[in-house]
Design a protein around this motif. Structure first.
Motif, PDB file in Angstrom:
ATOM      1  N   TYR A   1       0.841  -1.196   0.000  1.00 65.70           N
ATOM      2  CA  TYR A   1       0.000   0.000   0.000  1.00 65.70           C
ATOM      3  C   TYR A   1       0.879   1.250   0.000  1.00 65.70           C
ATOM      4  N   VAL A   2       0.489   2.252  -0.772  1.00 68.55           N
ATOM      5  CA  VAL A   2       1.271   3.484  -0.883  1.00 68.55           C
ATOM      6  C   VAL A   2       0.851   4.460   0.207  1.00 68.55           C
ATOM      7  N   GLY A   3       1.789   4.789   1.096  1.00 66.24           N
ATOM      8  CA  GLY A   3       1.505   5.749   2.152  1.00 66.24           C
ATOM      9  C   GLY A   3       0.757   5.141   3.322  1.00 66.24           C
TER      10      GLY A   3
ATOM     11  N   GLY B   1      -4.077   8.289   0.698  1.00 65.61           N
ATOM     12  CA  GLY B   1      -4.458   8.423  -0.697  1.00 65.61           C
ATOM     13  C   GLY B   1      -4.297   7.130  -1.467  1.00 65.61           C
ATOM     14  N   GLY B   2      -3.578   6.179  -0.870  1.00 60.99           N
ATOM     15  CA  GLY B   2      -3.403   4.878  -1.505  1.00 60.99           C
ATOM     16  C   GLY B   2      -2.713   4.932  -2.854  1.00 60.99           C
ATOM     17  N   GLY B   3      -2.019   6.020  -3.151  1.00 62.38           N
ATOM     18  CA  GLY B   3      -1.378   6.158  -4.447  1.00 62.38           C
ATOM     19  C   GLY B   3      -2.337   6.518  -5.560  1.00 62.38           C
TER      20      GLY B   3
ATOM     21  N   THR C   1      -1.303  14.655   1.059  1.00 63.63           N
ATOM     22  CA  THR C   1      -0.414  15.736   1.457  1.00 63.63           C
ATOM     23  C   THR C   1       0.969  15.220   1.822  1.00 63.63           C
ATOM     24  N   SER C   2       1.051  13.958   2.231  1.00 65.67           N
ATOM     25  CA  SER C   2       2.344  13.379   2.581  1.00 65.67           C
ATOM     26  C   SER C   2       2.211  11.866   2.600  1.00 65.67           C
ATOM     27  N   LEU C   3       3.266  11.164   2.212  1.00 67.82           N
ATOM     28  CA  LEU C   3       3.283   9.709   2.277  1.00 67.82           C
ATOM     29  C   LEU C   3       3.714   9.214   3.650  1.00 67.82           C
ATOM     30  N   ARG C   4       3.987  10.146   4.550  1.00 65.88           N
ATOM     31  CA  ARG C   4       4.315   9.812   5.935  1.00 65.88           C
ATOM     32  C   ARG C   4       3.481  10.693   6.854  1.00 65.88           C
TER      33      ARG C   4
ATOM     34  N   VAL D   1      -8.850  10.726   4.490  1.00 70.95           N
ATOM     35  CA  VAL D   1      -8.930   9.621   3.531  1.00 70.95           C
ATOM     36  C   VAL D   1      -9.286  10.190   2.165  1.00 70.95           C
ATOM     37  N   THR D   2      -8.382  10.030   1.202  1.00 72.07           N
ATOM     38  CA  THR D   2      -8.609  10.542  -0.148  1.00 72.07           C
ATOM     39  C   THR D   2      -8.545   9.444  -1.209  1.00 72.07           C
ATOM     40  N   ASN D   3      -8.271   8.219  -0.787  1.00 72.17           N
ATOM     41  CA  ASN D   3      -8.238   7.101  -1.730  1.00 72.17           C
ATOM     42  C   ASN D   3      -9.628   6.924  -2.335  1.00 72.17           C
TER      43      ASN D   3
END
Length: 302
Positions: free
Chosen positions: A87-89, A214-216, A221-224, A290-292
């Protein structure tokens, strides 16, 4: 009275317990989509008993269905864990949105935990989480849980003790009064969307942390995780500066009992934002965004 799923009441029995089953599985998985899939499998297994009269009668439909649902959830945890590895982020639970016209369903699903607590439960083992959810949320006794999980009561007590220690060490603060939480949520959402640095600094606690999922696929805003009031406020101000004038719409709903802000572009949801309040009850210690789009697909335009 005993009954089998071959009786005319099989569908009624399942539907009569469906909200309980949904709450149990959702609290174990944190995913609406996976919960619905699990319940579909439960229904298929339950209804298939009509073709197996040798299976015998079901003494307690509620207990039988809960056991099936829990086992389905446990089976799906392994797949969820594999998905998490790529999973991304940050990964956040899928928001369970309720609206005013869903009052009856919201009452039936009142046992659903807060976003912050669901995040904590992600750090438990699958069995620890199952025991914690069944005992702490739904009030099942250890002997009942032992029967559901196929473990001894002693083993369940050990799992419960480990889970309780783990959760209590990381437990989110007590839920604030509903109207206070809603008011702070609205203050934050309006300040963030408007890029109002002063208002953001006033509403954020010094040690606030932001998680964006955002799940990629969605804006992140940030992956961390982002820590600290100044960094979080500056980030929201920079994001607001890139937004088109009048292009976004704020709506307020609830996520598993907590107030949340929905950000829409036209009829398309862009983000669900839930905040956790600091002990003072007036400032924000945690922000879950949550934006995914996969996790927002079920929200619609309500």
């Amino acid at each position: 009275m005993t009954s089998t799923p071959g009786d005319a009441t099989a569908t009624e029995q399942f539907l009569g317990h469906r909200e309980l089953l949904f709450s149990v599985v959702y609290n174990m998985l944190g995913s609406v989509a996976d919960t619905e899939d699990a319940l579909q499998e439960v229904w298929l297994s339950w209804s298939a008993r009509r073709d197996r009269p040798a299976a015998g009668p079901v003494e307690n439909a509620r207990a039988y269905l809960v056991r099936m649902a829990v086992n389905q959830a446990l089976a799906r945890r392994a797949d969820l864990s594999r998905r998490r590895e790529t999973y991304v982020g940050p990964w956040l639970p899928e928001p369970l949105i309720t609206v005013e016209e869903d009052a009856a369903a919201a009452a039936e699903r009142a046992e659903s935990l807060s976003m912050a607590m669901l995040v904590v439960l992600e750090t438990l083992s699958p069995l620890e989480r199952a025991v914690f959810v069944l005992h702490e949320v739904f009030g099942y006794g250890h002997p009942e849980i032992a029967g559901i999980l196929g473990r001894t009561p002693a083993a369940v007590r050990q799992l419960a003790a480990r889970a309780r220690r783990h959760v209590h060490a990381r437990r989110p603060r007590r839920r604030a009064e509903r109207d206070v939480h809603a008011r702070v949520t609205e203050r934050f959402a309006e300040a963030a969307l408007g890029g109002d640095l002063r208002a953001l600094l006033e509403v954020l606690a010094p040690d606030v942390t932001l998680w964006t999922d955002g799940g990629g696929k969605g804006p992140a805003t940030s992956l961390r995780p982002v820590h600290g009031r100044d960094r979080v406020a500056a980030l929201f101000v920079s994001v607001a500066a890139t937004l088109p004038d009048g292009g976004l719409d704020l709506r307020y709903r609830r996520v598993a009992g907590d107030p949340c802000a929905l950000v829409f572009s036209g009829d398309s949801p862009l983000a669900v934002v839930v905040v956790e309040l600091a002990p003072d009850g007036e400032r924000i210690s945690g922000i879950y965004s949550v934006t995914n789009p996969d996790k927002l697909a079920g929200i619609g335009s309500r």
